[in-house]
Design an enzyme around this catalytic site. Structure first.
Site, mmCIF file in Angstrom:
data_model
loop_
_atom_site.group_PDB
_atom_site.id
_atom_site.type_symbol
_atom_site.label_atom_id
_atom_site.label_comp_id
_atom_site.label_asym_id
_atom_site.label_seq_id
_atom_site.Cartn_x
_atom_site.Cartn_y
_atom_site.Cartn_z
ATOM 1 N N GLU A 46 0.925 -1.221 -0.044
ATOM 2 C CA GLU A 46 -0.075 0.064 0.113
ATOM 3 C C GLU A 46 0.913 1.110 -0.039
ATOM 4 O O GLU A 46 1.403 1.490 0.890
ATOM 5 C CB GLU A 46 -0.890 -0.219 1.220
ATOM 6 C CG GLU A 46 -1.854 1.284 1.273
ATOM 7 C CD GLU A 46 -2.554 1.334 2.586
ATOM 8 O OE1 GLU A 46 -2.936 2.536 2.889
ATOM 9 O OE2 GLU A 46 -2.563 0.367 3.380
ATOM 10 N N ARG A 50 0.630 10.381 0.385
ATOM 11 C CA ARG A 50 0.839 11.416 1.609
ATOM 12 C C ARG A 50 2.283 12.153 1.129
ATOM 13 O O ARG A 50 2.714 12.992 1.718
ATOM 14 C CB ARG A 50 1.170 10.593 2.772
ATOM 15 C CG ARG A 50 -0.130 10.145 3.536
ATOM 16 C CD ARG A 50 0.386 9.477 4.790
ATOM 17 N NE ARG A 50 -0.473 8.604 5.292
ATOM 18 C CZ ARG A 50 -0.617 8.028 6.419
ATOM 19 N NH1 ARG A 50 0.528 7.731 7.105
ATOM 20 N NH2 ARG A 50 -1.670 7.091 6.488
ATOM 21 N N THR A 74 -4.703 6.122 1.643
ATOM 22 C CA THR A 74 -4.976 7.525 1.745
ATOM 23 C C THR A 74 -5.954 8.064 0.459
ATOM 24 O O THR A 74 -5.754 9.255 0.183
ATOM 25 C CB THR A 74 -3.898 8.441 2.141
ATOM 26 O OG1 THR A 74 -3.093 7.785 2.985
ATOM 27 C CG2 THR A 74 -4.379 9.792 2.915
ATOM 28 N N LYS A 134 -11.322 -1.390 5.880
ATOM 29 C CA LYS A 134 -10.095 -1.094 6.475
ATOM 30 C C LYS A 134 -10.910 -0.615 7.966
ATOM 31 O O LYS A 134 -11.734 0.139 7.961
ATOM 32 C CB LYS A 134 -9.418 0.210 5.926
ATOM 33 C CG LYS A 134 -8.220 0.798 6.863
ATOM 34 C CD LYS A 134 -7.439 1.964 5.957
ATOM 35 C CE LYS A 134 -6.487 2.391 6.878
ATOM 36 N NZ LYS A 134 -5.869 3.500 6.069
#
EC number: 4.1.2.14
Length: 215
Positions: A46, A50, A74, A134
């Site tokens: 993953e 960011r 994200t 998640k």
């Protein structure tokens, strides 16, 4: 609803047991890092959105490391979902959910794994046809006890807890019947990535996989 995903969320979860949460600042680290993790037995990666390099990192791994199941983390809106799919991501993980994002995930070509931290959010995701989530932030949202409790009324829902997961507690999560994998950043420490210490990262991956195999 039948989704046109290349790889299902179930496939992503089943390839665990640990999903490294990667924050990669320099694209030059992308390929060697991915190869180091794969050498340690971890294929599902993953890459979080960011950093400014994130999309290029995803593209590099998707192109040059075919054994990797590369995804984006994200992802918070439909625009980002489209961008990571175009970059070559096979799945996308969000820290939460919105109606627009859930709808885009149903219509898109890659698996979307929405984030939840409450039963109400979970029920909303289920209404949109999602079964794999998640659980974030895991430790701050009640940890193992919370996920275990959620499993009572929702036994068919699968989780990948992330947030506060470490070598000292990940096996507690993986021992739960409704947890298929766990996400953590400890597998790729910043100092090891910056130093190019790929052997250390491979060893961390091997240790995580070996620990999970004992469950």
């Amino acid at each position: 609803m039948t989704k046109n995903w290349k790889v299902s969320s179930q496939d992503v979860f089943s390839q665990g047991p640990v999903v490294p949460v990667l924050v990669i600042k320099d694209v030059k680290h992308a390929v060697p890092l991915a190869k180091a993790l794969i050498a340690g037995g971890i294929r599902v990666l993953e890459v979080t959105l960011r950093t400014e390099a994130a999309l290029d990192v995803i593209k590099a791994i998707a192109t040059e490391v075919p054994d990797a199941i590369i995804g984006a983390g994200t992802v918070t809106n439909a625009k980002q979902l489209a961008e990571v799919e175009a970059a070559g991501a096979m799945f996308a993980i969000s820290p939460g959910m919105t109606s627009d994002l859930l709808d885009a995930g149903n219509k898109g070509g890659i698996a979307l794994i929405p984030g939840i931290s409450s039963i109400s959010e979970l029920m909303r995701g289920i209404d949109f046809g999602y079964t794999h989530f998640k659980f974030f932030p895991a430790e701050a949202s009640g940890g193992v006890k919370a996920i275990k409790a959620i499993g009572g009324p929702f036994p068919d829902i699968a989780f990948c807890p992330t947030g506060g997961i470490s070598p000292t507690n990940y096996l507690e999560y993986l021992s739960l019947p409704n947890v298929r994998c766990a996400g953590g950043s400890w597998l790729a420490p910043d100092d090891a990535v910056e130093a190019g210490d790929w052997d250390r990262i491979t060893e961390l991956a091997k240790q995580a996989v070996a620990g999970a195999a004992g469950i």
